[in-house]
Design a protein around this motif. Structure first.
Motif, PDB file in Angstrom:
ATOM      1  N   TYR A  27       0.850  -1.191   0.000  1.00  0.00           N
ATOM      2  CA  TYR A  27       0.000   0.000   0.000  1.00  0.00           C
ATOM      3  C   TYR A  27       0.882   1.237   0.000  1.00  0.00           C
ATOM      4  O   TYR A  27       1.625   1.474   0.941  1.00  0.00           O
ATOM      5  N   ARG A  28       0.780   1.997  -1.078  1.00  0.00           N
ATOM      6  CA  ARG A  28       1.597   3.206  -1.264  1.00  0.00           C
ATOM      7  C   ARG A  28       0.859   4.398  -0.669  1.00  0.00           C
ATOM      8  O   ARG A  28      -0.304   4.646  -0.982  1.00  0.00           O
ATOM      9  N   VAL A  29       1.561   5.158   0.163  1.00  0.00           N
ATOM     10  CA  VAL A  29       1.015   6.370   0.772  1.00  0.00           C
ATOM     11  C   VAL A  29       1.627   7.556   0.045  1.00  0.00           C
ATOM     12  O   VAL A  29       2.862   7.665  -0.050  1.00  0.00           O
ATOM     13  N   SER A  74       3.611   0.144   2.869  1.00  0.00           N
ATOM     14  CA  SER A  74       3.507  -0.917   3.858  1.00  0.00           C
ATOM     15  C   SER A  74       2.765  -2.090   3.246  1.00  0.00           C
ATOM     16  O   SER A  74       1.917  -1.905   2.376  1.00  0.00           O
ATOM     17  N   GLN A  75       3.056  -3.277   3.712  1.00  0.00           N
ATOM     18  CA  GLN A  75       2.318  -4.449   3.261  1.00  0.00           C
ATOM     19  C   GLN A  75       1.056  -4.658   4.080  1.00  0.00           C
ATOM     20  O   GLN A  75       0.219  -5.480   3.738  1.00  0.00           O
ATOM     21  N   ASP A  76       0.896  -3.896   5.156  1.00  0.00           N
ATOM     22  CA  ASP A  76      -0.248  -4.018   6.042  1.00  0.00           C
ATOM     23  C   ASP A  76      -1.151  -2.801   5.885  1.00  0.00           C
ATOM     24  O   ASP A  76      -0.683  -1.656   5.923  1.00  0.00           O
ATOM     25  N   GLU A  77      -2.446  -3.034   5.722  1.00  0.00           N
ATOM     26  CA  GLU A  77      -3.398  -1.950   5.495  1.00  0.00           C
ATOM     27  C   GLU A  77      -3.443  -0.966   6.671  1.00  0.00           C
ATOM     28  O   GLU A  77      -3.388   0.259   6.485  1.00  0.00           O
ATOM     29  N   ALA A  78      -3.554  -1.500   7.888  1.00  0.00           N
ATOM     30  CA  ALA A  78      -3.648  -0.637   9.072  1.00  0.00           C
ATOM     31  C   ALA A  78      -2.373   0.177   9.257  1.00  0.00           C
ATOM     32  O   ALA A  78      -2.428   1.355   9.628  1.00  0.00           O
ATOM     33  N   GLU A  79      -1.227  -0.420   8.978  1.00  0.00           N
ATOM     34  CA  GLU A  79       0.037   0.314   9.104  1.00  0.00           C
ATOM     35  C   GLU A  79       0.137   1.410   8.047  1.00  0.00           C
ATOM     36  O   GLU A  79       0.651   2.494   8.312  1.00  0.00           O
ATOM     37  N   ALA A  80      -0.375   1.162   6.838  1.00  0.00           N
ATOM     38  CA  ALA A  80      -0.365   2.196   5.797  1.00  0.00           C
ATOM     39  C   ALA A  80      -1.216   3.393   6.231  1.00  0.00           C
ATOM     40  O   ALA A  80      -0.814   4.545   6.057  1.00  0.00           O
ATOM     41  N   ILE A  81      -2.367   3.114   6.818  1.00  0.00           N
ATOM     42  CA  ILE A  81      -3.229   4.195   7.299  1.00  0.00           C
ATOM     43  C   ILE A  81      -2.530   4.952   8.424  1.00  0.00           C
ATOM     44  O   ILE A  81      -2.512   6.191   8.437  1.00  0.00           O
ATOM     45  N   ALA A  82      -1.921   4.224   9.350  1.00  0.00           N
ATOM     46  CA  ALA A  82      -1.198   4.871  10.454  1.00  0.00           C
ATOM     47  C   ALA A  82      -0.048   5.715   9.924  1.00  0.00           C
ATOM     48  O   ALA A  82       0.195   6.831  10.411  1.00  0.00           O
ATOM     49  N   LEU A  83       0.667   5.224   8.920  1.00  0.00           N
ATOM     50  CA  LEU A  83       1.763   5.980   8.309  1.00  0.00           C
ATOM     51  C   LEU A  83       1.239   7.290   7.718  1.00  0.00           C
ATOM     52  O   LEU A  83       1.830   8.352   7.918  1.00  0.00           O
ATOM     53  N   ALA A  84       0.116   7.230   7.020  1.00  0.00           N
ATOM     54  CA  ALA A  84      -0.469   8.442   6.429  1.00  0.00           C
ATOM     55  C   ALA A  84      -0.859   9.433   7.512  1.00  0.00           C
ATOM     56  O   ALA A  84      -0.621  10.640   7.375  1.00  0.00           O
ATOM     57  N   GLU A  85      -1.422   8.950   8.606  1.00  0.00           N
ATOM     58  CA  GLU A  85      -1.862   9.840   9.684  1.00  0.00           C
ATOM     59  C   GLU A  85      -0.676  10.425  10.446  1.00  0.00           C
ATOM     60  O   GLU A  85      -0.726  11.584  10.873  1.00  0.00           O
ATOM     61  N   ARG A  86       0.387   9.667  10.581  1.00  0.00           N
ATOM     62  CA  ARG A  86       1.599  10.184  11.249  1.00  0.00           C
ATOM     63  C   ARG A  86       2.336  11.206  10.382  1.00  0.00           C
ATOM     64  O   ARG A  86       2.940  12.147  10.891  1.00  0.00           O
ATOM     65  N   SER A  87       2.299  11.001   9.082  1.00  0.00           N
ATOM     66  CA  SER A  87       3.089  11.814   8.156  1.00  0.00           C
ATOM     67  C   SER A  87       2.390  13.081   7.687  1.00  0.00           C
ATOM     68  O   SER A  87       3.025  13.944   7.079  1.00  0.00           O
ATOM     69  N   THR A  88       1.089  13.170   7.917  1.00  0.00           N
ATOM     70  CA  THR A  88       0.302  14.315   7.440  1.00  0.00           C
ATOM     71  C   THR A  88      -0.648  14.744   8.554  1.00  0.00           C
ATOM     72  O   THR A  88      -0.592  14.225   9.656  1.00  0.00           O
ATOM     73  N   THR A  89      -1.546  15.640   8.217  1.00  0.00           N
ATOM     74  CA  THR A  89      -2.571  16.068   9.181  1.00  0.00           C
ATOM     75  C   THR A  89      -3.843  15.231   9.052  1.00  0.00           C
ATOM     76  O   THR A  89      -4.897  15.627   9.546  1.00  0.00           O
ATOM     77  N   ALA A  90      -3.753  14.081   8.397  1.00  0.00           N
ATOM     78  CA  ALA A  90      -4.923  13.212   8.208  1.00  0.00           C
ATOM     79  C   ALA A  90      -5.511  12.801   9.550  1.00  0.00           C
ATOM     80  O   ALA A  90      -4.781  12.519  10.501  1.00  0.00           O
ATOM     81  N   GLN A  91      -6.843  12.769   9.586  1.00  0.00           N
ATOM     82  CA  GLN A  91      -7.584  12.398  10.785  1.00  0.00           C
ATOM     83  C   GLN A  91      -8.137  10.976  10.644  1.00  0.00           C
ATOM     84  O   GLN A  91      -8.594  10.611   9.561  1.00  0.00           O
ATOM     85  N   PRO A  92      -8.144  10.192  11.714  1.00  0.00           N
ATOM     86  CA  PRO A  92      -8.609   8.800  11.632  1.00  0.00           C
ATOM     87  C   PRO A  92     -10.055   8.646  11.169  1.00  0.00           C
ATOM     88  O   PRO A  92     -10.404   7.638  10.563  1.00  0.00           O
ATOM     89  N   ASP A  93     -10.882   9.637  11.393  1.00  0.00           N
ATOM     90  CA  ASP A  93     -12.308   9.514  11.093  1.00  0.00           C
ATOM     91  C   ASP A  93     -12.737  10.238   9.814  1.00  0.00           C
ATOM     92  O   ASP A  93     -13.918  10.480   9.601  1.00  0.00           O
ATOM     93  N   ARG A  94     -11.779  10.558   8.914  1.00  0.00           N
ATOM     94  CA  ARG A  94     -12.145  11.334   7.716  1.00  0.00           C
ATOM     95  C   ARG A  94     -11.697  10.682   6.405  1.00  0.00           C
ATOM     96  O   ARG A  94     -11.621  11.338   5.368  1.00  0.00           O
TER      97      ARG A  94
END
Length: 140
Positions: free
Chosen positions: A46-48, A87-107
């Protein structure tokens, strides 16, 4: 706007569908720009990617990948964005995006829906500017 629960976001990625999130407007070198982050299934992972493009201030244009990139990294491959990681893991890719940007978990939204959020962003910006103008006129 219908946002994805974490479970649905992970499910979309597992089914080979991308997810994304509109991050809002910024100023870049004195020019109005907008950003969004995307997570795309690619080659078994999964590419972020972070996308920074010119803000056309058009509430009828939601095809964000076709806007002019303001990121030199993205100019060679228009629409690809700046890769933040993978990341090869979906949840880790989402966490990476949220750590690296201002992305919010619920949006998180499905791929290509961030354009709808951009159009809403432009409309709300205009509504706010119009309301301030009306307030200014009532004070005179």
């Amino acid at each position: 706007m219908r946002y994805l629960t974490r479970q649905f976001a992970i499910g979309a990625l597992r089914r080979g569908r991308g997810i994304e999130q509109f991050l809002g407007g910024i100023q870049l070198g004195g020019e109005a720009a907008i950003q969004w982050v995307a997570i795309s299934p690619m080659d078994g992972q999964y590419r972020v990617s972070l996308h920074t493009v010119q803000d056309p201030d058009d509430d009828e244009f939601g095809d964000l990948p076709n806007l002019m990139s303001l990121d030199p990294v993205d100019q060679e491959y228009v629409g690809e964005g700046r890769e933040l990681g993978a990341s090869q893991d979906e949840a880790e890719a989402i966490a990476l995006a949220e750590r690296s940007t201002t992305a919010q978990p619920d949006r998180w939204v499905n791929n290509a829906v961030a354009g709808d959020e951009y159009m809403d962003f432009v409309r709300s910006r205009r509504d706010t500017a119009g309301a301030h103008g009306e307030q200014d006129q009532s004070r005179s």
